[in-house]
Design a protein around this motif. Sequence first.
Motif, PDB file in Angstrom:
ATOM      1  N   UNK A 173     -18.418  -3.616  -7.476  1.00  0.00           N
ATOM      2  CA  UNK A 173     -19.240  -2.526  -6.928  1.00  0.00           C
ATOM      3  C   UNK A 173     -20.504  -3.029  -6.255  1.00  0.00           C
ATOM      4  N   UNK A 174     -21.133  -4.022  -6.836  1.00  0.00           N
ATOM      5  CA  UNK A 174     -22.395  -4.521  -6.262  1.00  0.00           C
ATOM      6  C   UNK A 174     -22.188  -5.768  -5.405  1.00  0.00           C
ATOM      7  N   UNK A 175     -20.937  -6.170  -5.193  1.00  0.00           N
ATOM      8  CA  UNK A 175     -20.681  -7.404  -4.450  1.00  0.00           C
ATOM      9  C   UNK A 175     -19.999  -7.175  -3.113  1.00  0.00           C
ATOM     10  N   UNK A 176     -19.413  -6.007  -2.893  1.00  0.00           N
ATOM     11  CA  UNK A 176     -18.730  -5.717  -1.640  1.00  0.00           C
ATOM     12  C   UNK A 176     -19.343  -4.492  -0.977  1.00  0.00           C
ATOM     13  N   UNK A 177     -19.256  -4.446   0.342  1.00  0.00           N
ATOM     14  CA  UNK A 177     -19.682  -3.252   1.060  1.00  0.00           C
ATOM     15  C   UNK A 177     -18.824  -2.066   0.624  1.00  0.00           C
ATOM     16  N   UNK A 178     -19.451  -0.898   0.520  1.00  0.00           N
ATOM     17  CA  UNK A 178     -18.738   0.267  -0.010  1.00  0.00           C
ATOM     18  C   UNK A 178     -17.483   0.574   0.795  1.00  0.00           C
ATOM     19  N   UNK A 179     -17.567   0.493   2.121  1.00  0.00           N
ATOM     20  CA  UNK A 179     -16.403   0.811   2.944  1.00  0.00           C
ATOM     21  C   UNK A 179     -15.265  -0.172   2.681  1.00  0.00           C
ATOM     22  N   UNK A 180     -15.606  -1.474   2.585  1.00  0.00           N
ATOM     23  CA  UNK A 180     -14.585  -2.480   2.320  1.00  0.00           C
ATOM     24  C   UNK A 180     -14.003  -2.311   0.920  1.00  0.00           C
ATOM     25  N   UNK A 184      -9.573  -0.928  -2.535  1.00  0.00           N
ATOM     26  CA  UNK A 184      -9.105  -0.171  -3.704  1.00  0.00           C
ATOM     27  C   UNK A 184      -7.932   0.726  -3.325  1.00  0.00           C
ATOM     28  N   UNK A 185      -7.999   1.321  -2.128  1.00  0.00           N
ATOM     29  CA  UNK A 185      -6.903   2.184  -1.672  1.00  0.00           C
ATOM     30  C   UNK A 185      -5.634   1.359  -1.438  1.00  0.00           C
ATOM     31  N   UNK A 186      -5.777   0.185  -0.827  1.00  0.00           N
ATOM     32  CA  UNK A 186      -4.614  -0.689  -0.614  1.00  0.00           C
ATOM     33  C   UNK A 186      -4.029  -1.118  -1.951  1.00  0.00           C
ATOM     34  N   UNK A 187      -4.900  -1.491  -2.893  1.00  0.00           N
ATOM     35  CA  UNK A 187      -4.430  -1.908  -4.213  1.00  0.00           C
ATOM     36  C   UNK A 187      -3.702  -0.764  -4.914  1.00  0.00           C
ATOM     37  N   UNK A 188      -4.251   0.442  -4.830  1.00  0.00           N
ATOM     38  CA  UNK A 188      -3.599   1.595  -5.453  1.00  0.00           C
ATOM     39  C   UNK A 188      -2.232   1.857  -4.836  1.00  0.00           C
ATOM     40  N   UNK A 189      -2.129   1.690  -3.521  1.00  0.00           N
ATOM     41  CA  UNK A 189      -0.839   1.895  -2.856  1.00  0.00           C
ATOM     42  C   UNK A 189       0.191   0.869  -3.324  1.00  0.00           C
ATOM     43  N   UNK A 190      -0.214  -0.405  -3.409  1.00  0.00           N
ATOM     44  CA  UNK A 190       0.707  -1.444  -3.874  1.00  0.00           C
ATOM     45  C   UNK A 190       1.161  -1.174  -5.306  1.00  0.00           C
ATOM     46  N   UNK A 191       0.194  -0.842  -6.170  1.00  0.00           N
ATOM     47  CA  UNK A 191       0.518  -0.576  -7.572  1.00  0.00           C
ATOM     48  C   UNK A 191       1.436   0.632  -7.685  1.00  0.00           C
ATOM     49  N   UNK A 192       1.157   1.673  -6.895  1.00  0.00           N
ATOM     50  CA  UNK A 192       1.994   2.874  -6.946  1.00  0.00           C
ATOM     51  C   UNK A 192       3.425   2.573  -6.516  1.00  0.00           C
ATOM     52  N   UNK A 193       3.582   1.766  -5.476  1.00  0.00           N
ATOM     53  CA  UNK A 193       4.933   1.404  -5.011  1.00  0.00           C
ATOM     54  C   UNK A 193       5.690   0.668  -6.116  1.00  0.00           C
ATOM     55  N   UNK A 194       5.025  -0.281  -6.765  1.00  0.00           N
ATOM     56  CA  UNK A 194       5.669  -1.031  -7.844  1.00  0.00           C
ATOM     57  C   UNK A 194       6.038  -0.124  -9.008  1.00  0.00           C
ATOM     58  N   UNK A 195       5.150   0.797  -9.367  1.00  0.00           N
ATOM     59  CA  UNK A 195       5.423   1.703 -10.484  1.00  0.00           C
ATOM     60  C   UNK A 195       6.524   2.699 -10.134  1.00  0.00           C
ATOM     61  N   UNK A 196       6.535   3.193  -8.898  1.00  0.00           N
ATOM     62  CA  UNK A 196       7.583   4.141  -8.487  1.00  0.00           C
ATOM     63  C   UNK A 196       8.937   3.458  -8.508  1.00  0.00           C
ATOM     64  N   UNK A 197       8.987   2.205  -8.046  1.00  0.00           N
ATOM     65  CA  UNK A 197      10.270   1.487  -8.090  1.00  0.00           C
ATOM     66  C   UNK A 197      10.730   1.310  -9.529  1.00  0.00           C
TER      67      UNK A 197
END
Length: 589
Positions: free
Chosen positions: A65-72, A77-90
């Motif tokens: 939270x304090x080490x990366x720009x909020x937008x990045x 986090x959104x990309x990570x959530x998408x990857x995790x969701x794909x793995x869990x759905x499979x």
Amino acid sequence: MDATTAGTARTTALTRLAIGLAQGIALFLLQKADEGKSWPATQPMLYAPLLVCALTVPLIPLSALSAMRRSALVAWSAVAAALVAIMAIHAAWDGAAPERLGVGPLSPPLFIGVAALLFIAHHLVQPAEAAGRPIAPYADYFDLVGTNVVRLFLSLAFTGAFWLLLFLAGALFKLIGVEAIQKLIGEAAFAFPATGLMFAAAVHMAVQLTEARAGLVRGVRTVGLVLLAWLLPLMVVIASGFLATLPFTGLAPLWSTKAAASLLLSAAAALIILINAAYQDGLEPPNPILRWAARAASLLLIPIVILTAYALWLRIHQYGLTPDRVMATTYLIVAVGFTIGYTLAATRPGAWMKPLERTNLVMAAVSVLLLIALFTPIADPARLSVASQVKRLESGKVSAEKFDFQFLRFDSYRYGRLALERLKKSSNGDIARRATAASIANAKTAPVEKLGPDFANMAVYPAGKVLPDSFRRQDWKASDSDSACTYTDMRCSALIIDVDGDGVDEVLLASGAAFDVFKMSDNRWRRVGQAMGACPGADIDGALKAGEVNMSEPTARRDLMVGDQRLILAPAGVGCHAPSPPAPSPRPR
């Protein structure tokens, strides 16, 4: 600290606490839904990604939270959530049979795989984002990994101490008749949010501490890695000694462990870890002894990885793919990549082991891709294993009688059940009948232990000798022998020779660096003795092929001569140095 900085720190702290509290509440709601079998737990394709994402993805903003720009940070986090969701759905789609729920979508391998993927990927993304370029300086990656490991340890320790104090408080108040605290901490409605909140608070304090005492953290980390690095020369000696001994023992003892690939991969992993402990961030070369040990260890990876590949190829060639062998192949791919890179680093002139840095980054990215492949249809171990085993069945490499239909029904999830439905329509009546029986089974039955030597792959010595028909046709039982050679997945050579001088040949099966002696007794072949050297290392296979295995001259005792080495004959169950029975008196021929 000025007002702006103080305001930013306060906002960061409150944001972390809010994330932790939200995570705890989300996990509580999902747990209650599963407990009450209500929505969304009734929809596995929705419940699995929600649960896995709620458990793992919040760790990214908590740590960065304090080490990366909020937008990045939001984008990552959104990309990570998408990857995790794909793995869990499979995983939820693959699923388990209804009677085996709990081993599919929410199985430990999925959570371990997701955690490994996010850990590796995050430590590739954050330094690159901070540096403002695709690849950051290697020291930045090294520093972040070490710092976050310390932060994670401190956060888990703090959260554990929090719960210990709560349990202590509940026990103390119970002594005076107040049980409210014990009841409170036993409620999921309190436990989940409180744990999420306290873990988030611990992460924030750990971040503040490691940033304020960065030099101290680096010092402690350096001391730990240096101590670990001094195990590298010992590991080099162990690996060198193991490889130097192999020409004398042969590969048979290694293969007989049935875990050669996993043991060799563990040795390769130990070498890789210790090499990195010696290299650290690469800014300062270590002690000359460690430098030479790291180069030697890098070169030792070559034969170890080659042996691993050969061992794995043998098992796959003989018995096809299984989920464990798919995973082992994945580890082997990673080990091969490290071996190539570290070999170049050890032999290339220039800055000490500098190519190691590029190798680590490339293999980290490869590991992320492999993890994604393993937990999606691309390289799902169940899918690959089912395809391999069914191909062996349909091609005739394995008979329907020996094929493990239970694996398709209970251990390979949707892919296995779909394969069973197809096999039920096979033109081979035996396959169709067995597939139908397996598809309607409600529970997995324990397989009957397969006993009996592997006659199809057995070499018989000396040339011209054949195994007795009674030995081949015997219905082997566990009580007949404790020899590894009587298991059908073990390859052993046979020697036909008269051991006790009674004029009747015994059968000796080569097991590793020794022989097991089988003799006909009460109309059954039983293991009655063993021939083993006082010093291991006899090349039994080579001696058998060269015809250099004979009985010793009858004196006070009869032993087996393998070339110029004596193998002591002893009754079954007696130690290898026990004397053999005295030789019988010579009889007229």
